[in-house]
Design a protein around this motif. Structure first.
Motif, PDB file in Angstrom:
ATOM      1  N   GLY A  33      32.672  -0.428  -2.193  1.00  0.00           N
ATOM      2  CA  GLY A  33      33.615  -1.110  -1.300  1.00  0.00           C
ATOM      3  C   GLY A  33      32.986  -1.466   0.034  1.00  0.00           C
ATOM      4  O   GLY A  33      31.796  -1.222   0.274  1.00  0.00           O
ATOM      5  N   ASN A  34      33.776  -2.106   0.893  1.00  0.00           N
ATOM      6  CA  ASN A  34      33.301  -2.461   2.240  1.00  0.00           C
ATOM      7  C   ASN A  34      34.446  -2.305   3.237  1.00  0.00           C
ATOM      8  O   ASN A  34      35.527  -1.799   2.883  1.00  0.00           O
ATOM      9  N   GLY A  35      34.202  -2.753   4.479  1.00  0.00           N
ATOM     10  CA  GLY A  35      35.198  -2.581   5.530  1.00  0.00           C
ATOM     11  C   GLY A  35      36.509  -3.299   5.247  1.00  0.00           C
ATOM     12  O   GLY A  35      37.560  -2.918   5.778  1.00  0.00           O
ATOM     13  N   GLY A  36      36.477  -4.330   4.416  1.00  0.00           N
ATOM     14  CA  GLY A  36      37.691  -5.076   4.090  1.00  0.00           C
ATOM     15  C   GLY A  36      38.457  -4.451   2.932  1.00  0.00           C
ATOM     16  O   GLY A  36      39.687  -4.346   2.964  1.00  0.00           O
ATOM     17  N   THR A  37      37.733  -4.015   1.908  1.00  0.00           N
ATOM     18  CA  THR A  37      38.422  -3.407   0.760  1.00  0.00           C
ATOM     19  C   THR A  37      39.106  -2.106   1.177  1.00  0.00           C
ATOM     20  O   THR A  37      40.118  -1.720   0.588  1.00  0.00           O
ATOM     21  N   GLY A 360      47.557 -20.072   6.223  1.00  0.00           N
ATOM     22  CA  GLY A 360      46.689 -20.296   5.074  1.00  0.00           C
ATOM     23  C   GLY A 360      45.335 -19.611   5.146  1.00  0.00           C
ATOM     24  O   GLY A 360      44.500 -19.808   4.263  1.00  0.00           O
ATOM     25  N   VAL A 361      45.090 -18.803   6.175  1.00  0.00           N
ATOM     26  CA  VAL A 361      43.746 -18.225   6.343  1.00  0.00           C
ATOM     27  C   VAL A 361      43.689 -16.762   5.883  1.00  0.00           C
ATOM     28  O   VAL A 361      44.550 -15.963   6.226  1.00  0.00           O
ATOM     29  N   THR A 362      42.678 -16.450   5.088  1.00  0.00           N
ATOM     30  CA  THR A 362      42.391 -15.083   4.668  1.00  0.00           C
ATOM     31  C   THR A 362      40.913 -14.834   4.921  1.00  0.00           C
ATOM     32  O   THR A 362      40.088 -15.711   4.643  1.00  0.00           O
ATOM     33  N   VAL A 363      40.589 -13.667   5.446  1.00  0.00           N
ATOM     34  CA  VAL A 363      39.182 -13.352   5.687  1.00  0.00           C
ATOM     35  C   VAL A 363      38.763 -12.245   4.721  1.00  0.00           C
ATOM     36  O   VAL A 363      39.295 -11.138   4.770  1.00  0.00           O
ATOM     37  N   PHE A 364      37.842 -12.581   3.833  1.00  0.00           N
ATOM     38  CA  PHE A 364      37.288 -11.571   2.939  1.00  0.00           C
ATOM     39  C   PHE A 364      36.008 -11.025   3.571  1.00  0.00           C
ATOM     40  O   PHE A 364      35.192 -11.787   4.098  1.00  0.00           O
ATOM     41  N   HIS A 365      35.841  -9.706   3.475  1.00  0.00           N
ATOM     42  CA  HIS A 365      34.649  -9.091   4.052  1.00  0.00           C
ATOM     43  C   HIS A 365      33.524  -9.054   3.019  1.00  0.00           C
ATOM     44  O   HIS A 365      33.770  -8.803   1.847  1.00  0.00           O
ATOM     45  N   ALA A 366      32.311  -9.277   3.475  1.00  0.00           N
ATOM     46  CA  ALA A 366      31.148  -9.154   2.600  1.00  0.00           C
ATOM     47  C   ALA A 366      30.328  -7.964   3.089  1.00  0.00           C
ATOM     48  O   ALA A 366      30.442  -6.874   2.561  1.00  0.00           O
TER      49      ALA A 366
END
Ligand code: AMP
Ligand code: GLY
Length: 430
Positions: A33-37, A360-366
């Protein structure tokens, strides 16, 4: 049911986000996982995604009903085989199937055997004959490490000298064992298009097409990366090309289930196409969701992803029913300064909430994580995937870039022209 997603990139954040939307998803785990998950699932940072036995123990202990394997490395290493042999429902092909990505030379043989159009090529196990071949063929020409190199083992050489350098660097060990065999390919021309398909039991169910931007800098310049931005659908693809790509995906899916390939392929097959003047040809197959393609394809999927993935894992091709929204999705990758070369980590990231407040904006973390103070910091080359949906291509692009401006971290680097060429039409490739 409880679900376990393996991986740590933007793709896995998008997968977790789509799975979490399903009423059928109970506890969702992401390893590592990461900071977004961490915000939408339970991260399992210490579970080794390459270790089938550790994974199996975790699956039993947490009563996981479905394991979704995000990245290629565990697939190539046979993690799906190990789990499936123990009776676990797994989304991801077996090691045999994963060879389509694990070895570019193997993949080329597969294409030849099944009449799948692709670039002419030759393979080499030593530098001298490879260099002689490059000089004989002339430039432009493409040099590729055979094995897995995180999207960085390919050089599209404009000159013979650049191709020679790429050959030498491969055989000098720039990509370790992945570069022990080198492919040299004819340079194809045309727009690229990614068409991903759910594949199970020899059948393919294609998703919506997307177009990635592989080069690091504006105007498709600079080195190849894992992908700097993407959009879906792809307006420059003709319906004849779409039909041809769909047929190629179906041909490939059918061949995975037959001798001599004979894989247990239950997962995603990623067709990386080039729309050449002679029709669509395969640049490469991947055996997993694309990153960042997933980040624009899944937000447009209206079907329940748990239902779809379970059907794939159980070999029920007839039960896969995909519905797509007619919105446009654009994703811009925010990267660390220096990527795809070396870069610093640990930069504090601000502004994600403000960006996500935009419609409409979503930020996915990588590549993100939290530091000891709980601040979100950069932890990779590709840091964030800023995704915007819109009723038109233009609206989605504008919203994505507006959101990018609201997010800040030291060294933030991104392409300012994602989707620009496509918005100008097919002529922009001529
Ligand atoms: P691959 O990892 O094989 O997908 O290659 C990465 C990128 O290099 C592709 O997305 C293309 O942009 C480019 N590329 C690879 N092979 C070729 C080829 N034969 N002709 C032109 N460009 C290529
Ligand atoms: N976006 C390219 C890849 O996933 O390989």
């Amino acid at each position: 049911m409880n679900i376990l997603v393996l991986g740590s990139g933007g793709r896995e954040h998008a997968l977790a986000w789509a799975l979490a939307k399903s009423p059928r998803c109970d506890v969702l785990y992401v390893a590592p996982g990461n900071g977004g998950t961490a915000d939408i699932a339970e991260n399992v940072p210490d579970l080794d995604v390459m270790d089938s036995e550790a994974l199996l123990a975790f699956v039993r202990e947490r009563q996981i009903g479905l394991v979704v394997i995000g990245p290629e490395a565990p697939l190539v290493a046979g993690v799906a085989d190990g789990l499936r042999a123990a009776g676990v429902a797994v989304f991801g092909p077996d090691a045999q199937g994963a060879q389509l990505e694990g070895s570019k030379a193997y993949s080329k043989t597969f294409m030849e055997q099944n009449g799948i159009p692709t670039a002419r090529y030759a393979t080499f196990d030593a530098a001298e004959p490879a260099l002689a071949y490059v000089r004989e063929q002339g430039a432009p020409i493409v040099v590729k490490a055979d094995g897995l190199a995180a999207g960085k083992g390919v050089v599209v050489a404009e000159t013979v000298e650049a191709a020679e350098d790429a050959v030498r660097s491969c055989f000098d060990g720039a990509f370790g064992d992945a570069g022990k065999t080198v492919l040299i390919e004819e340079c194809m021309t045309g727009p690229e298009c990614s068409l991903l398909a759910f594949v199970t039991n020899g059948r393919a169910c294609c998703m919506a097409p997307a177009q990635d931007h592989k080069r690091a800098f504006d105007g498709d310049r600079g080195p190849n990366t894992g992908g700097m931005g993407v959009y879906s659908p792809v307006p420059i693809v003709t319906s004849d090309e779409m039909d041809a790509m769909t047929r190629i995906m179906e041909t490939a899916a059918a061949a995975t289930a037959r001798e001599p390939f004979d894989a247990d392929y239950r997962g995603v097959l990623y067709g990386g196409f080039m729309l050449t003047p002679q029709g669509p040809k395969i640049v490469e197959f991947n055996v997993r969701f694309g990153d960042p393609e997933t980040q624009v394809v899944l937000p447009r999927l209206e079907s329940d992803l748990v239902d779809v993935m379970e059907a794939v894992a159980e070999g029920r091709a007839d039960d896969i029913d995909l519905a797509w929204s007619d919105t446009w999705a654009v994703c811009v990758v925010l990267a660390s300064e220096g990527y795809p070369g070396s870069y610093e980590k640990g930069k504090v990231i601000l502004g994600i909430e403000e960006a996500e407040d935009l419609e409409g904006v979503t930020v996915f973390h990588a590549g993100t994580t939290r530091n000891a103070d709980g601040e979100l910091i950069t932890a990779g080359g590709r840091v964030l995937n800023v995704v915007a949906l819109g009723d038109t291509f233009e609206e989605a692009r504008e919203r994505a870039y507006e959101a990018c401006d609201l997010i800040n971290f030291e060294g933030k680097q991104f392409r300012t022209d994602i989707g620009k060429r496509a918005a100008a039409g097919r002529a922009a490739w001529e």
